[in-house]
Design an enzyme around this catalytic site. Structure first.
Site, short mmCIF file in Angstrom:
data_model
loop_
_atom_site.label_atom_id
_atom_site.label_comp_id
_atom_site.label_asym_id
_atom_site.label_seq_id
_atom_site.Cartn_x
_atom_site.Cartn_y
_atom_site.Cartn_z
N ASP A 143 -6.92 -26.43 11.40
CA ASP A 143 -6.39 -26.29 10.05
C ASP A 143 -4.94 -26.72 10.05
OD1 ASP A 143 -8.76 -25.27 8.93
OD2 ASP A 143 -8.26 -23.23 9.54
N ASP A 162 -12.41 -28.10 4.48
CA ASP A 162 -12.50 -26.86 3.72
C ASP A 162 -12.38 -27.13 2.22
OD1 ASP A 162 -12.60 -25.51 6.16
OD2 ASP A 162 -10.46 -25.05 6.15
#
Length: 192
Positions: A143, A162
């Site tokens: 991330d 995501d």
């Protein structure tokens, strides 16, 4: 029926383009960000000071870090989704609906991007992230997008995969409740 069959090549192409473009964008941005020796907590790069930036983090769980350490369970879910989505689209004919095809193309791109990380294909090791696991392969989602309204309200870091998953899910909800069927929908032509 002939009109419906003429849609298939375009819908297959559209689905594959969305999934591939989403996955490539996700993996490329992860590669660029994680190639940097900086951008850890405390060395973020702010695009909008104090609100939007880039910061590397790893997630061994799922949405919002739930299920930490169950990376293989989520990898199995990814494989199942990667099988179920094309079956739904092309065997059960959901691809006749443009909005479903679009939403599921986004979801597939997100599924593939995050599966790549969960399977350890990124080639990263834990070295700077967790020195106690130095040398071990990372089986976690990379991330890098940092968003916060203030120091007290910080959204969990996320990535393009995501965002694709969330946009695809929102698209499914909107299609289910608000959007009319496609003009190409053969069910629309049936007389009750």
């Amino acid at each position: 029926m002939e009109h419906s069959l003429s849609l298939w090549p375009r819908r297959v192409l559209w689905f594959c383009l969305l999934a591939a473009a989403g996955c490539i964008a996700d993996l490329w941005t992860k590669q660029v960000v994680f190639a940097s020796s900086e951008l850890f907590h405390g060395s973020e790069w702010w695009l909008i000071e104090g609100h939007v930036g880039i910061q590397k983090s790893l997630n061994e769980g799922a949405l919002f870090g739930m299920g930490q350490g169950k990376v293989w369970l989520f990898a199995v879910f990814s494989i199942l989704a990667a099988i179920a989505i094309p079956v739904w689209l092309f065997y059960y004919r959901a691809a006749e609906d443009f909005w479903l095809t679009t939403a599921l193309g986004c979801i597939m791109g997100g599924v593939l991007g995050n599966f790549y990380d969960r399977a350890g294909f990124s080639g990263l090791t834990w070295d700077r992230f967790d020195p106690t696991r130095q040398g071990d392969t990372i089986y976690a989602v990379r991330d890098w997008i940092l968003f916060q309204a203030s120091d007290q309200w910080v959204w969990p870091n996320f990535n393009i995969a995501d965002a694709l998953l969330v946009c695809g899910a929102i698209g499914l909800v909107l299609r289910s409740f608000y959007l009319a069927p496609d003009e190409d929908d053969p069910k629309k032509d049936k007389v009750s």
